[in-house]
Design a protein around this motif. Structure first.
Motif, PDB file in Angstrom:
ATOM      1  N   ARG A  98       0.807  -1.218   0.000  1.00 41.67           N
ATOM      2  CA  ARG A  98       0.000   0.000   0.000  1.00 41.67           C
ATOM      3  C   ARG A  98       0.840   1.269   0.000  1.00 41.67           C
ATOM      4  O   ARG A  98       0.313   2.372  -0.138  1.00 41.67           O
ATOM      5  CB  ARG A  98      -0.961  -0.009   1.189  1.00 41.67           C
ATOM      6  N   LYS A 117      -1.685   2.436  -4.445  1.00 39.56           N
ATOM      7  CA  LYS A 117      -2.554   3.353  -3.685  1.00 39.56           C
ATOM      8  C   LYS A 117      -3.635   3.945  -4.585  1.00 39.56           C
ATOM      9  O   LYS A 117      -4.797   4.060  -4.181  1.00 39.56           O
ATOM     10  CB  LYS A 117      -1.722   4.477  -3.052  1.00 39.56           C
ATOM     11  N   LYS A 118      -3.244   4.313  -5.802  1.00 38.66           N
ATOM     12  CA  LYS A 118      -4.221   4.875  -6.734  1.00 38.66           C
ATOM     13  C   LYS A 118      -5.250   3.818  -7.129  1.00 38.66           C
ATOM     14  O   LYS A 118      -6.442   4.126  -7.300  1.00 38.66           O
ATOM     15  CB  LYS A 118      -3.508   5.425  -7.968  1.00 38.66           C
ATOM     16  N   THR A 162      -7.670   3.506  -4.154  1.00 43.61           N
ATOM     17  CA  THR A 162      -8.537   4.690  -4.058  1.00 43.61           C
ATOM     18  C   THR A 162      -9.595   4.681  -5.155  1.00 43.61           C
ATOM     19  O   THR A 162     -10.781   4.934  -4.896  1.00 43.61           O
ATOM     20  CB  THR A 162      -7.692   5.976  -4.165  1.00 43.61           C
ATOM     21  N   THR A 163      -9.170   4.383  -6.383  1.00 44.32           N
ATOM     22  CA  THR A 163     -10.104   4.331  -7.510  1.00 44.32           C
ATOM     23  C   THR A 163     -11.164   3.264  -7.283  1.00 44.32           C
ATOM     24  O   THR A 163     -12.350   3.478  -7.559  1.00 44.32           O
ATOM     25  CB  THR A 163      -9.349   4.051  -8.823  1.00 44.32           C
ATOM     26  N   MET A 221     -12.309   2.134  -4.415  1.00 41.87           N
ATOM     27  CA  MET A 221     -13.252   2.573  -3.374  1.00 41.87           C
ATOM     28  C   MET A 221     -14.276   3.552  -3.934  1.00 41.87           C
ATOM     29  O   MET A 221     -15.473   3.452  -3.640  1.00 41.87           O
ATOM     30  CB  MET A 221     -12.492   3.215  -2.209  1.00 41.87           C
ATOM     31  N   ILE A 222     -13.809   4.501  -4.760  1.00 41.14           N
ATOM     32  CA  ILE A 222     -14.727   5.496  -5.313  1.00 41.14           C
ATOM     33  C   ILE A 222     -15.715   4.842  -6.276  1.00 41.14           C
ATOM     34  O   ILE A 222     -16.903   5.195  -6.312  1.00 41.14           O
ATOM     35  CB  ILE A 222     -13.954   6.632  -6.011  1.00 41.14           C
ATOM     36  N   TYR A 275      -9.405  10.404 -11.003  1.00 35.60           N
ATOM     37  CA  TYR A 275      -8.540   9.404 -10.382  1.00 35.60           C
ATOM     38  C   TYR A 275      -8.196   8.297 -11.369  1.00 35.60           C
ATOM     39  O   TYR A 275      -7.104   7.743 -11.342  1.00 35.60           O
ATOM     40  CB  TYR A 275      -9.221   8.820  -9.139  1.00 35.60           C
TER      41      TYR A 275
END
Length: 221
Positions: free
Chosen positions: A30, A36-37, A40-41, A43-44, A87
């Motif tokens: 992580r 990490k990207k 994050t992507t 999750m969104i 993102y």
């Protein structure tokens, strides 16, 4: 039954991406920028799928209070859409050009559509610019809907052109998966815009991320 037939692909995409996200969160490093990207992507996208599915479930429900709930959820959907595709672009850019950084000036320019969309989305419940909800709790597209969609798809188009532009820097075995990853959400989004009621954009993005996770595993190995 008709509602379930509309949202079944979203449910499948949410569950599948949720499982992949859990595995990726456990196994991937992580601290790595690309990982990490990806997280994050993911999750969104799951959040976007959840909101979109919720709008379908409560659409046309007779309870008056659900009209306000529908306004809130649709506002969340349109507010987060270009943030997500931004993102997405950032993920593609980091993937294709890991040694390059987006300058602050470029970031400001890239975030302008997000800012504009945020303003017209937050004002839509009052002026019906992007959407409005009728007294029967039915969602309708507003006159600026196409503008919001264009600002959302802009980042997907930029992502695809980044892949094509950097083709020489991409390993042959990675190029086709990257093209599929870049073009699938764009096709899904165009079809969703053209055919009212079809839910394809975020589910296709979720399925694309599932494919990308295999690449990240190979990269880690």
């Amino acid at each position: 039954m008709n509602t379930f037939l509309r949202i079944d692909i979203n449910i499948a995409a949410f569950i599948l991406l949720g499982i992949v996200f859990f595995i990726a969160f456990t196994n991937l490093d992580r601290r790595d920028k690309l990982n990490k990207k990806f997280l994050t992507t993911s999750m969104i996208i799951m959040l976007e799928i959840f909101f979109e599915t919720a709008t379908c479930i409560i659409n046309k429900s007779p309870e008056h209070i659900l009209i306000y709930v529908s306004y809130f959820i649709h506002t969340c959907v349109f507010f987060t859409a270009p943030i997500l595709t931004y993102y997405w672009f950032s993920f593609i850019y980091t993937w294709v050009t890991p040694d390059e950084r987006i300058t602050k000036i470029k970031q400001v320019i890239l975030l302008l559509p997000v800012a504009v969309n945020s303003v017209i989305t937050l004002l839509s419940p009052y002026y019906g610019w992007i959407f409005y909800i009728t007294q029967e709790n039915v969602y309708q597209r507003g006159p600026f809907f196409i503008i919001s969609s264009a600002m959302t798809y802009l980042y997907l188009i930029c992502s695809f052109f980044v892949i094509l532009k950097q083709k020489k820097r991409i390993m042959k075995q990675d190029f086709i998966p990257m093209v599929i990853f870049g073009i699938l959400p764009m096709i899904g989004g165009i079809l969703q815009t053209m055919f009212y009621g079809v839910l394809l954009m975020w589910s296709s993005a979720a399925f694309s991320l599932v494919v990308v996770y295999n690449f990240l595993q190979q990269r880690m190995i």
